[in-house]
Design an enzyme around this catalytic site. Structure first.
Site, PDB file in Angstrom:
ATOM      1  N   ASP A  78      15.364  29.665  -7.692  1.00  0.00           N
ATOM      2  CA  ASP A  78      16.211  30.844  -7.651  1.00  0.00           C
ATOM      3  C   ASP A  78      16.924  30.826  -6.300  1.00  0.00           C
ATOM      4  OD1 ASP A  78      17.415  33.237  -8.318  1.00  0.00           O
ATOM      5  OD2 ASP A  78      15.578  34.147  -9.053  1.00  0.00           O
ATOM      6  N   CYS A  79      18.010  31.568  -6.207  1.00  0.00           N
ATOM      7  CA  CYS A  79      18.913  31.402  -5.060  1.00  0.00           C
ATOM      8  C   CYS A  79      18.299  31.894  -3.752  1.00  0.00           C
ATOM      9  CB  CYS A  79      20.237  32.090  -5.348  1.00  0.00           C
ATOM     10  SG  CYS A  79      21.077  31.325  -6.748  1.00  0.00           S
TER      11      CYS A  79
END
Length: 756
Positions: free
Chosen positions: A285-286
């Site tokens: 995930d970012c």
């Protein structure tokens, strides 16, 4: 020609001196010079007659360490000497191509969940992938290689919506692992296509795993879950999508049982790769890797002390793609001995296979999806599909007989904070286009030209009006019907940082509708009841991506329709239902509790007391519930035998009859209940569902097959078994919990099966 050769030899000679005759570096520079002058079709990695593995190996052999690292982050640079353009892996398609060119906006994912229709999910994602290819083909031709124009889509979100407080629950298909699995698998198949040689687009199962809030602490939170809940609730949908060959899996921000999800030896190595044999790539995930070296007193996990250690740990854990920039530290990590270039090559190879499967290194025209043109984008067919999904997703929660409305009444009053809102059509992770139909517009178009329509906002979304005078409420006393559109929007619920009017990071720690909306509804009710001999009806349309406390709305309104975030044709679909063009057929994919007091703490990931499977308290509305404009009757469940062995399959039949006067869809749901078990088991568990259409008076025989898998229970250690004993089978239009609630839905039929 001779001059070119002499120049090349001179460069090699001088470079050898500079690098102290470093043979490896000399060879690389020599190769770089040669590559820059090669025609594109002479690079082996462009040769389509070779296997993907051979092509990937050839490409990696031509890259510097810096280039390898760059290609493992979401926003990659082009490599001119190899004729490779830039590519960004980050693209969104939760309910339509998002954040890119104008595209079809389908209802939010939770609305698709309410259709209980896997075939419809496939149609939706097939339309989305058509538009995605069309957008990519057109933008790539123009050289627009930017974020959100690619073919790797980070969807679907198959986390379990275990608690209504989670702001991102709207992105999911609800609280049930089985329903999430069948819809998720269909969505992946539609996105990826069925070509044996190419992916249409690449789908992603997220967020792996045990991830559903709280948003505010997701970067430091440790979700503690026992093995039974893990394998019974949180992992089944991921396993189903891996079995369906989903191309990628995104690991979550949080820790699970102490391990950061993006470096979890158990989740990634033991389960995903070793047990499930996942062959695609895993991505973060970012900025999730920043949480690795941000210490716990700073809001992170503190599992390492530096970005170099974080990057090395992620790659060693099986991560191929970093959304963010932490992988830049891999270059120094190699120099400092934290990781080898060979380990990087292994993960890069896994990642690059996805781009080869998409045909991004093949000549234009060799990919069957290269010919999809922009005409499909928000086409009439796709708009019609969006409307169909919206119609089938909306859930009628109450109707005292006021619906359906006539479309030629003297005066209609449409009001409420969301009546004219475009925002409520979208939900989060959305696209846009030039024709989005608000609920006000849909109703306006549906009524006869001779009918008067008054519109007033009447109330703000979540704060009281400053002006003490409100002329809007007077319309409720002199209109034939008041349609009030209440609810919430992504201003109040959604992802951390995205819900701009939420002071709880997008989560909904207050389960109620904003107080000012309830106050306004009370005022409308008072005005509508002003003349006891001519009481005016009120229809409440609710927009939301999650359960809301509708106790007072249910009491005050004559009818309550839950519209979710219904997409570009949401207004049309609401009008179609209100005026009886279609009968409502959506069913709740999540339980609506009466209050949050009925639930365990938000950060408690145990399933005891949660969802229809383990909730013992009476909810406001149960899972699977929804009303219709007709009524259905279920006959006796027919089975050839009532006793089977643990290896047997058993076909069941039930006759469903439309006993009313309106044609309608019915969602037939089959549940199982283990009557005596050695461990705590679900009270009920959905194991199959079918959507059917019945004309007035029509009957259909619906057949289901029970397989041994349906009788499995999950033991406390996470393993599965089938125990001998008695099982109850329920087939009806809602969860069996509906039997104890006087809400008007059809009652299920029951059958007892004994397993020896």
């Amino acid at each position: 020609m001779k001059n070119t050769v002499l120049k090349t030899l001179l460069i090699i000679f001088l470079t050898s001196i500079i690098f102290n005759c470093d043979t490896k570096k000399t060879e690389h520079i020599d190769n770089t010079i040669a590559e820059a002058t090669k025609p594109i079709d002479t690079f082996p990695f462009y040769n389509t007659s070779l296997s993907i593995d051979d092509r990937v190996e050839d490409l990696i052999s031509r890259l510097t360490l810096e280039e390898k690292v760059n290609q493992m982050m979401n926003s990659t640079s082009g490599i001119k000497r190899l004729k490779i353009p830039p590519y960004d892996y980050w693209n969104e398609a939760l309910h339509g191509v998002g954040r890119s060119c104008a595209a079809t906006i389908f209802p939010q994912a939770i609305g698709l969940g309410a259709t209980f229709d896997a075939d419809l999910a496939f149609k939706v994602s097939s339309a989305i992938s058509d538009e995605a290819r069309a957008i990519y083909n057109a933008t790539a031709k123009k050289g627009y290689q930017i974020q959100y124009n690619g073919l790797t889509f980070w969807t679907p979100n198959i986390n379990i919506f275990r608690d209504p407080r989670w702001g991102r629950g709207q992105e999911t298909y609800g609280e049930d692992p089985y329903l999430t699995s069948i819809l998720g698998v269909s969505f992946v198949k539609g996105l990826q296509g069925d070509n044996p040689n190419y992916l249409k687009t690449a789908a992603c199962a997220k967020h792996f795993a045990v991830h559903s809030g709280p948003e505010k602490v997701r970067h430091e939170f440790n979700a503690e879950v026992n093995q039974k809940d893990l394998w019974e609730t949180y992992l089944p949908a991921f396993k189903a999508l891996v079995d369906a060959n989903v191309e990628s899996v995104m690991c979550a921000y949080n820790r699970t049982n102490g391990e950061a999800c993006c470096a979890s030896n158990y989740l990634i190595s033991d389960v995903l790769i070793n047990q499930w044999k996942f062959k695609g790539h895993v991505l973060t995930d970012c900025s999730a890797l920043v949480d690795f070296y941000k210490q716990q007193n700073e809001g992170g996990h503190g599992v390492v002390k530096s970005d170099e250690e974080a990057a090395a740990l992620a790659v060693k854990s099986g991560i191929s793609l970093n959304c963010g920039g932490t992988f830049n530290a891999l270059i120094d990590a190699v120099k400092n001995g934290l990781i080898t270039e060979k380990e990087i090559d292994k993960q890069l190879a896994t990642l690059l296979k996805t781009r080869f499967k998409l045909g991004l290194f093949d000549p234009k025209g060799s990919n069957p999806y290269d010919t999809i043109s922009p005409e499909v984008i928000n086409s009439e067919a796709h708009r019609a599909l969006s409307k169909e999904v919206a119609q089938k997703s909306m859930v009628l929660l109450k109707n005292n007989g006021v619906l359906p409305l006539k479309n030629d009444l003297s005066k209609y009053f449409v009001t409420g904070p969301n009546a004219a809102s475009i925002e409520i059509l979208l939900g989060n992770y959305y696209g846009v286009n030039s024709n989005m139909v608000s609920i006000l517009e849909g109703i306006s178009k549906a009524i006869k030209p001779t009918s008067q329509l008054q519109y007033r906002l009447g109330a703000m979304l979540n704060k009281p009006s400053i002006n003490p005078i409100n002329y809007a409420t007077g319309n409720a006393s002199n209109s034939d019907v008041t349609i009030v559109v209440l609810g919430i929007s992504s201003q109040l619920e959604g992802e951390e940082g995205d819900s701009i009017d939420s002071d709880t990071a997008g989560d909904r720690l207050d389960y109620n509708l904003p107080k000012n909306q309830i106050d306004y509804l009370r005022d409308l009710r008072e005005r509508a009841d002003k003349n006891p001999n001519d009481r005016k009806p009120i229809v409440a349309v609710i927009t939301s991506g999650s359960p809301v406390n509708l106790t007072e709305v249910h009491e005050l309104a004559d009818a309550v329709l839950l519209a979710w975030y219904p997409g570009e044709e949401g207004g049309t679909a609401v009008a179609d239902i209100l005026f009886g063009n279609v009968s409502p057929s959506g069913r709740l994919p999540i339980t609506f509790p009466k209050s949050l007091d009925q639930l365990p703490a938000f950060d408690n990931y145990s399933m005891i007391g949660r969802t229809y499977k383990y909730m013992t308290k009476e909810p406001l509305y149960p899972f699977g519930f929804g009303l219709s404009y007709t009524s259905f009757k279920y006959g006796v469940i027919q089975a050839p035998v009532s006793t089977i062995t643990k290896k047997d399959k058993l076909k069941l039949n039930v006759t469903v009859t439309n006993t009313g006067k309106v044609a309608s869809d019915e969602i037939v749901q089959m549940y199982i209940s283990d009557q005596v078990a050695s461990v705590i088991v679900p009270i009920y568990q959905l194991i199959n569902t079918k959507r059917i259409h019945l004309k007035p008076g029509e009957s259909k025989n619906v057949e289901f097959e029970l397989s041994p898998k349906d009788f499995e229970i999950v033991l406390n250690n996470g393993s599965k078994t089938i125990e001998s004993g008695t099982f109850k089978i329920y087939i009806g239009g809602s969860t069996p919990m509906q039997r104890s609630l006087d809400l008007g839905a059809s009652k299920p039929s029951e059958l007892i099966i004994t397993v020896n």
